[in-house]
Design an enzyme around this catalytic site. Structure first.
Site, mmCIF file in Angstrom:
data_model
loop_
_atom_site.group_PDB
_atom_site.id
_atom_site.type_symbol
_atom_site.label_atom_id
_atom_site.label_comp_id
_atom_site.label_asym_id
_atom_site.label_seq_id
_atom_site.Cartn_x
_atom_site.Cartn_y
_atom_site.Cartn_z
ATOM 1 N N ASP A 127 0.814 -1.224 0.000
ATOM 2 C CA ASP A 127 0.000 0.000 0.000
ATOM 3 C C ASP A 127 0.841 1.265 0.000
ATOM 4 O O ASP A 127 0.414 2.301 -0.496
ATOM 5 C CB ASP A 127 -0.954 -0.003 1.193
ATOM 6 C CG ASP A 127 -2.049 -1.039 1.023
ATOM 7 O OD1 ASP A 127 -2.969 -0.802 0.229
ATOM 8 O OD2 ASP A 127 -1.959 -2.108 1.639
ATOM 9 N N TYR A 142 -10.335 -0.734 2.280
ATOM 10 C CA TYR A 142 -9.748 -0.846 3.609
ATOM 11 C C TYR A 142 -9.310 0.505 4.153
ATOM 12 O O TYR A 142 -8.991 1.420 3.391
ATOM 13 C CB TYR A 142 -8.526 -1.776 3.529
ATOM 14 C CG TYR A 142 -8.508 -2.798 4.626
ATOM 15 C CD1 TYR A 142 -9.494 -3.775 4.711
ATOM 16 C CD2 TYR A 142 -7.508 -2.777 5.601
ATOM 17 C CE1 TYR A 142 -9.479 -4.706 5.726
ATOM 18 C CE2 TYR A 142 -7.498 -3.716 6.614
ATOM 19 C CZ TYR A 142 -8.485 -4.683 6.670
ATOM 20 O OH TYR A 142 -8.454 -5.599 7.677
HETATM 21 CO CO CO Z 1 -7.247 -7.965 7.200
#
Ligand code: CO
Length: 609
Positions: free
Chosen positions: A277, A361
């Protein structure tokens, strides 16, 4: 170090546009403070990285911000810049208009591609010849639901368009067969909400106990500076503690330098699912603008930061970094029954945090400073666990059924934190402390003896370590040149929290690219360009860069300018309770003074009796 201002970002972008020799279609991956110049207290420089789609080339260099000169500007061969949000959006549109993709949707009973969400993930590098040398992204697909608040609720499993982002086209559609689309689960937001929560307000009528001057912070003897980069997000500089009128340095710079999330399902295209990320997308560009009373509660000081868009235009992220104080229960307490005396102090901590929203997320990065000299580092993770479709009645071999027709696969969130250490000065040494039971012999007749084994990690080869809870292992950064009043070197110890090791084979494509994750603790000699654990360009990298590469030099570490890297692995087999939105999970570790002070440094915190 102060993050770049809007004026500096514009100056850097204008300089590169003018002198960089790039095509008009080139875009800016990164405009950030050059850390090596900042550390040397030299005139400020911006690090700039650009991508030129027409030639599929990545360029990087420096802009001297004093005079707007472009320095060291060059084509970086065989690398790919990070993927930017504009590319995500473009890929989605390409797929929705591609006849083969539309046909693949029709086979699944989907007639209207405008209801299909295609997220393009970094494609990795699996050595497939037809993929080499191209700028790639691999699509994951969902059918959006009518309520529109959970775009991930209806996975279109096994359908993966592979994009050439530079050419703006699909080069292949990997279709591993049809899986029924799960039913529409309806909205995430429920009409029925519990009504028995009374108001809880946090007030500080006299204001907070911290003082802020720009990005400089002072709180309870702690001094530090808040910083920011588009890649790492929140960065802390010059963390020090004021001790009897003397400011004692502890760390020059602390950040979350890289992270990777490998998934554990080998079937279909799921083996390709992993996300760096930080290095593939960027945490700093994804920071949320935080809201008082929602993300943060109490007396909050917010820091705004300047990010930039892909044209190099400054973009303000308001309320990107949150700072506040929290009551943290009891700090210390003792009782003397014979005198009917009980003394207790309340603990308070300073919290500096940011949240990054990346696709499904959300990661929160929380730094805690305590009155006893400890530093806590915590990641909070929430959002929607990555779902894929599964036929009803089947069990999930590599994950958990979290809703009808939906499975979520086992995975790990592996974070690599970088600490440029300076415990009472730049020259430090790292030791490892283990405890063991002494043999039963004449010296240990009752079998109770505990031996403390402290070993110096003398060079980069020996300083690649794993946690060992059974031996109560920790690592200590000491300054051999400064002693406390007991004649021992002053130090801070790194105390691991819950952790795990990776399950990816070290020779796998992902294992080679994320070599940092195979050790929990690394120590390197400081080098200006060694900032990111998987190297500067992890996107589509064949592997081997970053920490495992740098430590081949086996540089000496005793009484040197050193950097400590800690790997924190949050192992996650999703639960039904993680669906539809995962309650925050926590992963953390601590830095604790160990002989840095001569006694509990919080004895002067006001007593309550
Ligand atoms: Co997770």
């Amino acid at each position: 170090m102060l993050p770049l201002t809007d004026i500096e970002i514009s100056l850097a972008a204008d300089t590169v546009r003018r002198d960089g020799g790039l095509d008009d279609g080139a875009w800016f991956e990164t405009i950030s403070l050059s850390e090596s110049h900042a550390r040397d207290r030299a005139p400020r420089h911006a690090y700039v990285c650009c991508y030129e789609p027409c030639s599929n080339r990545t360029f990087a260099g420096l802009v001297a911000l004093e005079d707007g000169k472009l320095l060291d500007w060059r084509h970086i061969e065989d690398v790919q810049a990070r993927i930017i949000p504009d590319e995500f959006a473009a890929a989605c549109e390409i797929a929705r208009n591609d006849p083969d993709f539309i046909a693949a949707l029709k086979r699944r009973g989907i007639d209207d591609p405008s209801w299909v969400l295609i997220e393009s993930w970094a494609a990795g590098n699996f050595g497939i010849p037809s993929e080499q040398g191209r700028r790639l992204a691999l699509g994951h697909c969902w059918l959006m639901n009518e309520a529109g608040d959970n775009p991930y609720a209806r996975p279109i499993a096994n359908l993966h368009p592979l994009f050439d982002l530079a050419a703006g086209k699909i080069i292949r559609i990997d279709d591993y067969g049809t899986v029924p689309i799960p039913p529409d689960p309806g909205p995430i937001r429920r009409d029925e909400q519990r009504d028995d929560l009374k108001e809880l307000s946090i007030t500080q009528p006299d204001g907070p106990s911290f003082t802020v001057d720009g990005f400089n912070i002072r709180w309870q003897n702690w001094n530090m500076q808040v910083g920011y980069s588009v890649r790492e997000g929140l960065v802390l500089y010059d963390i020090g503690y004021e001790d009897q009128g003397r400011l004692r340095p502890i760390m020059r710079r602390a950040s979350m330098a890289e992270m990777v999330v490998p998934y554990g399902d080998p079937r279909g295209a799921n083996y390709r699912r992993n996300a760096f990320d930080t290095g593939e997308y960027g945490i700093g560009v994804a920071l949320d603008s935080l809201k008082l009373g929602c993300d943060c509660l109490g007396y909050i000081h917010y820091f705004d930061v300047w990010s930039h868009d892909w044209h190099g235009k400054p973009r303000l992220i308001e309320n990107a970094i949150c700072m506040h104080e929290e009551d943290f229960g009891i700090l210390w307490k003792y009782s003397v029954p014979s005198r009917a005396q009980t003394t207790v102090t309340r603990s308070r901590r300073l919290v500096i945090s940011s949240l990054a929203s990346i696709g499904n997320y959300i990661y929160g990065f929380f730094w805690y400073f305590y009155q006893d000299g400890s530093i806590g580092v915590e990641v909070k993770a929430t959002g929607i666990p990555f779902p894929t479709g599964i036929a009803r009645g089947q069990d999930s071999a590599y994950g958990t059924i979290v809703a009808p027709g939906i499975e979520s696969h086992v995975h790990q969130h592996v974070f690599s934190f970088r600490f440029d250490m300076a415990v009472d000065g730049d020259r430090n040494t790292v030791t490892e402390v283990n405890f063991e039971a002494a043999p039963l012999d004449a010296d240990n007749p009752h079998g109770n003896a505990i031996l403390t084994r402290e070993t110096t990690l003398a060079s980069e080869t020996s300083a690649q370590r794993e946690i060992d809870f059974a031996s109560a292992r920790y690592w200590k950064v000491i300054n051999p040149n400064v002693t406390n009043s007991f004649g021992k070197p002053v130090g801070y110890k790194l105390v691991p929290g819950a952790n795990a090791l990776p399950f990816q084979h070290p020779d796998s494509a992902l294992g080679r690219r994320a070599g940092f994750m195979y050790k929990h603790m690394w120590v390197t000699q400081y080098a200006p360009d060694e900032l990111f654990s998987a190297g500067w360009f992890p996107n589509q990298h064949p592997g081997g860069d970053g920490l495992p590469n740098w430590v081949k030099a086996d540089r000496p570490l005793e009484n040197q300018d050193i950097v400590v890297w800690y790997t924190m692995n949050y192992h996650h087999l999703p639960r039904p309770e993680d669906w539809p939105v995962q309650p925050v999970v926590y992963a953390n570790f601590h830095w604790v003074p160990s002989g840095f002070f001569d006694e509990n440094p919080a004895m002067d915190v006001p007593r309550r009796e």
